[in-house]
Design an enzyme around this catalytic site. Structure first.
Site, PDB file in Angstrom:
ATOM      1  N   HIS A  97      44.880   2.674  47.796  1.00 49.59           N
ATOM      2  CA  HIS A  97      44.960   2.405  49.230  1.00 49.59           C
ATOM      3  C   HIS A  97      44.413   1.018  49.572  1.00 49.59           C
ATOM      4  CE1 HIS A  97      45.396   3.607  53.391  1.00 49.59           C
ATOM      5  NE2 HIS A  97      44.139   3.299  53.650  1.00 49.59           N
ATOM      6  N   ALA A 139      40.684  10.667  47.355  1.00 50.51           N
ATOM      7  CA  ALA A 139      39.798   9.527  47.077  1.00 50.51           C
ATOM      8  C   ALA A 139      40.199   8.297  47.889  1.00 50.51           C
ATOM      9  CB  ALA A 139      39.822   9.209  45.587  1.00 50.51           C
ATOM     10  N   PRO A 141      39.783   5.044  47.449  1.00 54.00           N
ATOM     11  CA  PRO A 141      40.454   3.917  46.790  1.00 54.00           C
ATOM     12  C   PRO A 141      41.775   4.285  46.135  1.00 54.00           C
ATOM     13  CG  PRO A 141      38.518   4.590  45.528  1.00 54.00           C
ATOM     14  CD  PRO A 141      38.707   5.588  46.604  1.00 54.00           C
ATOM     15  N   GLU A 142      42.200   5.525  46.314  1.00 52.31           N
ATOM     16  CA  GLU A 142      43.466   5.950  45.702  1.00 52.31           C
ATOM     17  C   GLU A 142      44.493   6.293  46.785  1.00 52.31           C
ATOM     18  OE1 GLU A 142      43.064   8.155  41.889  1.00 52.31           O
ATOM     19  OE2 GLU A 142      40.915   8.102  42.309  1.00 52.31           O
ATOM     20  N   MET A 143      44.697   7.578  47.105  1.00 53.42           N
ATOM     21  CA  MET A 143      45.693   7.927  48.111  1.00 53.42           C
ATOM     22  C   MET A 143      45.083   8.087  49.507  1.00 53.42           C
ATOM     23  SD  MET A 143      47.969  10.503  45.713  1.00 53.42           S
ATOM     24  CE  MET A 143      49.361  10.733  46.813  1.00 53.42           C
TER      25      MET A 143
END
Length: 340
Positions: A97, A139, A141-143
């Site tokens: 993201h 998370a 920093p991910e989705m």
């Protein structure tokens, strides 16, 4: 006189056959295991709870490729675990993201054959694929999607609602758990049998002589002490046993609370560079040599590393055919993409 060459050829062929049998038996004694060749045994291994059905797999595939499960609406499971790239993303650290690199500089492990892993994630915090699917989705920093957003997006799309009812029954509750577990069901089918499996399953000519030599060396050097089982990895093992990892200063990952790190699978390893938890090594032969010094306390020569890498070529598996799905359309009730 003409019989002598024929006898020599016969003896040579017999010795090669015996050698193949010996190496296969040696591999099995070292703990290496084949993906079963018969469907009944394979199904028992990948689906012990009998959750897999064709409709659930097809729905799970759509969700795996579904970018609207992310807050931004542009990141899917396939973004970091690209099924066309060996199940990885081909970069040292996963990017999520807002174009954010993993804060611990962790590399995306392959999703192919992950069903055979004893633990999921580099620190082993998830026991199986259905549980693993929950983490990256939430998370930041991910989705970066809260559970409520995932549920709202899917339930706002009539075609998804109907697909869940078709797969699980009309009274199914389409919540975060059901959505993520359905992705896990699809991932259970991402198995890639290889020539190595054919060899252990009795096809003695499935490997070349050079690959057999590399397999023999792989076992003799001690590599199979961690890269074992059906996955040739996937278990939690101590890291930096004999020496410090050369690139340990990249990122801050130190393993679980006991310093244990999940051993990556060697299946399709020739397709999943860069290597190690922080993606610091791109050359597979260099990765082999680094493991020799870090884990085994030995020096693996360039020639020996090349032979082991030759064996790794036999671990390139036959991928299941994946047709990119047509995803159902959003509605006016579907929450809009959010890039913040």
């Amino acid at each position: 006189m003409k019989l002598l060459p024929m006898i020599s050829v016969s003896i040579l062929a017999s010795s090669l056959l015996i050698g193949s049998t010996d190496i296969a038996e040696k591999a099995l004694k070292a703990g290496l295991r084949a993906i079963p060749s018969d469907q009944a045994s394979l199904s028992k291994l990948i689906d012990p709870n009998r959750t897999i059905t064709p409709k659930r797999v097809e729905l799970g595939k759509k969700l795996y490729f579904e970018p609207r499960l992310s807050k931004s609406g542009i990141i899917s499971c396939n973004t970091c675990h690209n099924l066309g790239l060996g199940g990885t993303d081909g970069v040292p650290a996963a990017v999520g993201h807002q174009w954010t690199a993993n804060p611990h500089h962790l590399n995306s492990p392959t999703v192919y054959n992950a069903v055979f892993f004893k633990a999921q994630f580099w620190d082993g915090r998830s026991p199986h694929l259905e549980d693993q699917a929950k983490g990256p989705m939430q998370a930041s920093p991910e989705m970066a999607s809260p559970k409520s957003l995932v549920e709202e997006r899917i339930n706002s799309i009539p075609e998804y609602v109907e697909a869940f009812r078709d797969a699980y029954g009309k009274d199914v509750k389409i919540d975060f758990e059901k959505i993520t577990s359905t992705i896990g069901i699809f991932e259970r089918t991402l198995v890639t049998p290889s020539r190595f499996d054919d060899f252990l399953n009795g096809q003695k000519d499935a490997l070349t002589d050079a690959e057999k030599e590399g397999l023999n060396l792989f076992i003799d050097k001690g590599c199979a002490s961690c890269h074992t089982g059906v996955a040739l990895g996937g278990t939690m093992q101590p890291f930096e046993i004999a020496a410090k990892y050369r690139f340990g200063n990249i990122g801050d990952f130190k393993g679980d609370e006991k310093g244990m790190v999940k051993t990556p699978t060697l299946r399709n390893i020739t397709e999943t560079a860069p290597y190690f938890h922080n993606g610091a090594i791109w050359n597979l032969a260099d990765a082999v040599k680094e493991m020799g010094s870090t884990q085994l306390g030995i020096t693996i020569s360039d020639e020996e590393a090349a032979k082991i890498v030759t064996f790794f070529g036999a671990l390139e598996g036959r991928k299941p055919e994946i047709v990119y799905p047509q995803l159902p359309k959003s509605t006016l009730k579907t929450p809009k993409p959010d890039f913040k």
